[in-house]
Design a protein around this motif. Structure first.
Motif, PDB file in Angstrom:
ATOM      1  N   MET A 155       0.827  -1.206   0.000  1.00 18.17           N
ATOM      2  CA  MET A 155       0.000   0.000   0.000  1.00 18.17           C
ATOM      3  C   MET A 155       0.862   1.257   0.000  1.00 18.17           C
ATOM      4  SD  MET A 155      -2.953  -1.067   2.737  1.00 18.17           S
ATOM      5  CE  MET A 155      -4.225  -2.261   2.347  1.00 18.17           C
ATOM      6  N   GLN A 156       1.889   1.263   0.834  1.00 13.43           N
ATOM      7  CA  GLN A 156       2.795   2.415   0.898  1.00 13.43           C
ATOM      8  C   GLN A 156       3.416   2.692  -0.467  1.00 13.43           C
ATOM      9  OE1 GLN A 156       3.694   4.474   3.382  1.00 13.43           O
ATOM     10  NE2 GLN A 156       5.752   5.210   2.942  1.00 13.43           N
ATOM     11  N   ALA A 157       3.873   1.647  -1.145  1.00  8.72           N
ATOM     12  CA  ALA A 157       4.513   1.811  -2.442  1.00  8.72           C
ATOM     13  C   ALA A 157       3.553   2.350  -3.494  1.00  8.72           C
ATOM     14  CB  ALA A 157       5.096   0.473  -2.901  1.00  8.72           C
ATOM     15  N   LEU A 158       2.258   2.033  -3.355  1.00  8.71           N
ATOM     16  CA  LEU A 158       1.264   2.507  -4.317  1.00  8.71           C
ATOM     17  C   LEU A 158       0.801   3.935  -4.041  1.00  8.71           C
ATOM     18  CD1 LEU A 158      -0.901  -0.720  -4.712  1.00  8.71           C
ATOM     19  CD2 LEU A 158       0.495   0.380  -6.481  1.00  8.71           C
ATOM     20  N   GLY A 159       1.129   4.467  -2.846  1.00  7.93           N
ATOM     21  CA  GLY A 159       0.752   5.845  -2.543  1.00  7.93           C
ATOM     22  C   GLY A 159      -0.184   6.013  -1.367  1.00  7.93           C
ATOM     23  N   VAL A 160      -0.441   4.972  -0.618  1.00 10.46           N
ATOM     24  CA  VAL A 160      -1.280   5.100   0.579  1.00 10.46           C
ATOM     25  C   VAL A 160      -0.498   5.848   1.649  1.00 10.46           C
ATOM     26  CG1 VAL A 160      -2.449   3.834   2.426  1.00 10.46           C
ATOM     27  CG2 VAL A 160      -2.632   3.053   0.052  1.00 10.46           C
ATOM     28  N   ARG A 161      -1.181   6.780   2.318  1.00 11.31           N
ATOM     29  CA  ARG A 161      -0.531   7.582   3.345  1.00 11.31           C
ATOM     30  C   ARG A 161      -1.328   7.675   4.653  1.00 11.31           C
ATOM     31  NH1 ARG A 161       2.792   6.494   0.371  1.00 11.31           N
ATOM     32  NH2 ARG A 161       4.258   7.814  -0.781  1.00 11.31           N
ATOM     33  N   GLY A 162      -2.426   6.926   4.746  1.00 10.14           N
ATOM     34  CA  GLY A 162      -3.195   6.997   5.981  1.00 10.14           C
ATOM     35  C   GLY A 162      -4.231   5.901   6.069  1.00 10.14           C
ATOM     36  N   VAL A 163      -4.804   5.749   7.258  1.00 10.53           N
ATOM     37  CA  VAL A 163      -5.909   4.822   7.489  1.00 10.53           C
ATOM     38  C   VAL A 163      -7.103   5.616   7.999  1.00 10.53           C
ATOM     39  CG1 VAL A 163      -4.416   2.850   7.946  1.00 10.53           C
ATOM     40  CG2 VAL A 163      -5.194   4.271   9.847  1.00 10.53           C
ATOM     41  N   ARG A 164      -8.292   5.137   7.645  1.00 13.03           N
ATOM     42  CA  ARG A 164      -9.519   5.839   7.999  1.00 13.03           C
ATOM     43  C   ARG A 164     -10.294   5.066   9.053  1.00 13.03           C
ATOM     44  NH1 ARG A 164     -14.949   7.158   4.381  1.00 13.03           N
ATOM     45  NH2 ARG A 164     -15.251   9.276   5.156  1.00 13.03           N
ATOM     46  N   PHE A 165     -10.801   5.810  10.032  1.00 11.62           N
ATOM     47  CA  PHE A 165     -11.742   5.271  11.006  1.00 11.62           C
ATOM     48  C   PHE A 165     -13.049   6.032  10.865  1.00 11.62           C
ATOM     49  CE2 PHE A 165      -7.626   4.103  12.788  1.00 11.62           C
ATOM     50  CZ  PHE A 165      -7.825   2.752  13.045  1.00 11.62           C
ATOM     51  N   ASN A 166     -14.114   5.296  10.697  1.00 12.05           N
ATOM     52  CA  ASN A 166     -15.425   5.868  10.397  1.00 12.05           C
ATOM     53  C   ASN A 166     -16.350   5.625  11.578  1.00 12.05           C
ATOM     54  OD1 ASN A 166     -18.075   6.287   9.423  1.00 12.05           O
ATOM     55  ND2 ASN A 166     -17.476   5.791   7.336  1.00 12.05           N
ATOM     56  N   LEU A 167     -16.692   6.705  12.283  1.00 11.67           N
ATOM     57  CA  LEU A 167     -17.554   6.621  13.467  1.00 11.67           C
ATOM     58  C   LEU A 167     -18.986   7.031  13.161  1.00 11.67           C
ATOM     59  CD1 LEU A 167     -15.146   8.263  16.094  1.00 11.67           C
ATOM     60  CD2 LEU A 167     -15.182   5.906  15.244  1.00 11.67           C
ATOM     61  N   VAL A 168     -19.310   7.244  11.882  1.00 12.35           N
ATOM     62  CA  VAL A 168     -20.604   7.794  11.495  1.00 12.35           C
ATOM     63  C   VAL A 168     -21.448   6.809  10.693  1.00 12.35           C
ATOM     64  CG1 VAL A 168     -21.767   9.632  10.199  1.00 12.35           C
ATOM     65  CG2 VAL A 168     -19.722  10.160  11.547  1.00 12.35           C
ATOM     66  N   SER A 169     -20.876   6.209   9.665  1.00 12.76           N
ATOM     67  CA  SER A 169     -21.650   5.375   8.747  1.00 12.76           C
ATOM     68  C   SER A 169     -22.174   4.115   9.421  1.00 12.76           C
ATOM     69  CB  SER A 169     -20.793   4.978   7.538  1.00 12.76           C
ATOM     70  OG  SER A 169     -20.407   6.113   6.810  1.00 12.76           O
ATOM     71  N   PRO A 170     -23.317   3.604   8.978  1.00 12.86           N
ATOM     72  CA  PRO A 170     -23.877   2.386   9.570  1.00 12.86           C
ATOM     73  C   PRO A 170     -22.956   1.183   9.459  1.00 12.86           C
ATOM     74  CG  PRO A 170     -25.507   3.499   8.199  1.00 12.86           C
ATOM     75  CD  PRO A 170     -24.212   4.199   7.968  1.00 12.86           C
ATOM     76  N   VAL A 171     -22.109   1.155   8.436  1.00 12.39           N
ATOM     77  CA  VAL A 171     -21.157   0.056   8.295  1.00 12.39           C
ATOM     78  C   VAL A 171     -19.726   0.552   8.511  1.00 12.39           C
ATOM     79  CG1 VAL A 171     -22.631  -1.341   6.825  1.00 12.39           C
ATOM     80  CG2 VAL A 171     -21.147   0.354   5.767  1.00 12.39           C
ATOM     81  N   GLY A 172     -19.573   1.613   9.296  1.00 13.43           N
ATOM     82  CA  GLY A 172     -18.247   2.142   9.604  1.00 13.43           C
ATOM     83  C   GLY A 172     -17.452   1.177  10.456  1.00 13.43           C
ATOM     84  N   ASN A 173     -16.120   1.391  10.503  1.00 20.43           N
ATOM     85  CA  ASN A 173     -15.242   0.433  11.172  1.00 20.43           C
ATOM     86  C   ASN A 173     -14.940   0.771  12.619  1.00 20.43           C
ATOM     87  OD1 ASN A 173     -13.789   2.686  10.116  1.00 20.43           O
ATOM     88  ND2 ASN A 173     -11.861   1.590  10.235  1.00 20.43           N
ATOM     89  N   GLY A 174     -15.358   1.947  13.128  1.00 21.22           N
ATOM     90  CA  GLY A 174     -15.036   2.271  14.508  1.00 21.22           C
ATOM     91  C   GLY A 174     -13.540   2.413  14.707  1.00 21.22           C
ATOM     92  N   ALA A 175     -13.104   2.443  15.960  1.00 15.51           N
ATOM     93  CA  ALA A 175     -11.694   2.698  16.249  1.00 15.51           C
ATOM     94  C   ALA A 175     -11.066   1.628  17.135  1.00 15.51           C
ATOM     95  CB  ALA A 175     -11.547   4.068  16.910  1.00 15.51           C
ATOM     96  N   ALA A 176     -11.667   0.438  17.163  1.00 14.06           N
ATOM     97  CA  ALA A 176     -11.199  -0.589  18.092  1.00 14.06           C
ATOM     98  C   ALA A 176      -9.759  -1.013  17.825  1.00 14.06           C
ATOM     99  CB  ALA A 176     -12.124  -1.802  18.019  1.00 14.06           C
ATOM    100  N   ASP A 177      -9.306  -0.930  16.560  1.00 15.56           N
ATOM    101  CA  ASP A 177      -7.976  -1.427  16.211  1.00 15.56           C
ATOM    102  C   ASP A 177      -6.898  -0.350  16.225  1.00 15.56           C
ATOM    103  OD1 ASP A 177      -8.610  -4.159  15.800  1.00 15.56           O
ATOM    104  OD2 ASP A 177      -9.487  -3.662  13.860  1.00 15.56           O
ATOM    105  N   LEU A 178      -7.245   0.866  16.588  1.00 18.38           N
ATOM    106  CA  LEU A 178      -6.274   1.952  16.464  1.00 18.38           C
ATOM    107  C   LEU A 178      -5.024   1.720  17.303  1.00 18.38           C
ATOM    108  CD1 LEU A 178      -5.247   4.686  15.585  1.00 18.38           C
ATOM    109  CD2 LEU A 178      -6.733   5.751  17.297  1.00 18.38           C
ATOM    110  N   LEU A 179      -5.200   1.378  18.563  1.00 18.31           N
ATOM    111  CA  LEU A 179      -4.030   1.234  19.432  1.00 18.31           C
ATOM    112  C   LEU A 179      -3.136   0.082  18.984  1.00 18.31           C
ATOM    113  CD1 LEU A 179      -5.575   1.935  22.957  1.00 18.31           C
ATOM    114  CD2 LEU A 179      -4.322   3.495  21.457  1.00 18.31           C
ATOM    115  N   ALA A 180      -3.749  -1.004  18.503  1.00 16.28           N
ATOM    116  CA  ALA A 180      -2.948  -2.130  18.026  1.00 16.28           C
ATOM    117  C   ALA A 180      -2.167  -1.769  16.774  1.00 16.28           C
ATOM    118  CB  ALA A 180      -3.853  -3.332  17.768  1.00 16.28           C
TER     119      ALA A 180
END
Length: 278
Positions: free
Chosen positions: A98-123
């Protein structure tokens, strides 16, 4: 629609929030069903408005399946950037790809009904730090104190989607404003985007004073450094809140920045992506 030629030099501007969709890719049930929206469509539209660089943001309906986004980045090596959704199970080899292709961040979605939340952030935090990635939040204004606590704990850079959730009805003395001030002091960036997600209707004049206040706070946060305020603009194309036949005109979601900040400051915002996504 105008076609983007492979050898056409990209315009200088940055659109820091677009999505691409493949109609044949499975999506998570319980939210919207996307229409086919390939990279080439938004490239042509953006280039015609002086925007040659895009930040492809993983939409919630694809969860951690980032392949549509990654394949789009691979078609224009080095031109665009990406923000993905991953969980703690993602492998180091995949992060490196991902880094080599140009990814520079990860998204946490606390709004959408199928959002991912933030449970994995600390890990994930140690690996994100090693990559130099930021954390992008789609959140409500009421979430800003919790986001501040997460970033104080992790030390990761922070990007706040859609005016940090500061909606049109937010009171001038709401605690969210203090939360934003403290996040900006930690180095947070704010996306001027998603007006129609914030209780405003075109031409979005209900948010003019909020945009100006955010810009003032962002300017104050960097006053001692001589840097430009940490602000970027995003179109939110293809505007998944709208039916496909009634999408806002591309320029209509840029005009609120121009009207609120004036031409010189607005152009600095449009150029901000070159700093954030380098």
């Amino acid at each position: 629609m105008a076609q983007v030629l492979v050898n056409e030099a990209p315009a200088a501007g940055w659109d820091s929030h677009v999505h691409v969709f493949d109609a044949e890719r499975p999506v998570a049930p319980g939210h919207y069903q996307p229409v086919h929206r390939p990279l080439e469509a938004i490239e042509a539209l953006a280039q015609a408005h002086g925007v040659g660089h895009l930040v492809l943001v993983q939409p919630s309906v694809y969860a951690c399946d980032n392949e549509v986004l990654l394949q789009a980045l691979a078609r224009r090596p080095g031109r665009h950037r990406g923000v993905v959704v991953v969980d703690a199970r993602v492998g180091d080899d995949e992060l490196a790809r991902m880094q080599a292709l140009g990814v520079r961040g990860v998204r946490f979605n606390l709004v959408s009904p199928v959002g991912n939340g933030a449970a994995d952030l600390l890990a994930l935090a140690p690996r994100l730090r090693a990559l130099g990635w930021h954390v992008q939040w789609y959140a409500r204004a009421s979430d800003l104190p919790a986001i501040l606590a997460w970033h104080q704990r992790t030390g990761l850079p922070c990007v706040l989607d859609h005016l940090a959730g500061l909606h049109a009805e937010l009171a001038a003395d709401d605690p969210a404003w203090a939360g934003l001030r403290d996040l900006l002091a930690l180095g947070a960036w704010v996306k001027l985007s998603g007006w129609y997600r914030l209780g405003a209707q075109a031409p979005y004049a209900a948010l003019t004073s909020s945009v100006q206040r955010v810009a003032t706070l962002a300017t104050q946060a960097v006053a001692a450094t001589g840097e430009a305020p940490r602000l970027v603009w995003g179109s939110d194309w293809p505007h998944t809140s709208f039916v496909p036949e009634a999408l806002p005109a591309y320029d209509s979601v840029w005009q609120p920045v121009l009207q609120a900040l004036g031409p010189q400051a607005a152009q600095a915002v449009r150029a901000g992506g070159a700093r954030l996504y380098a």
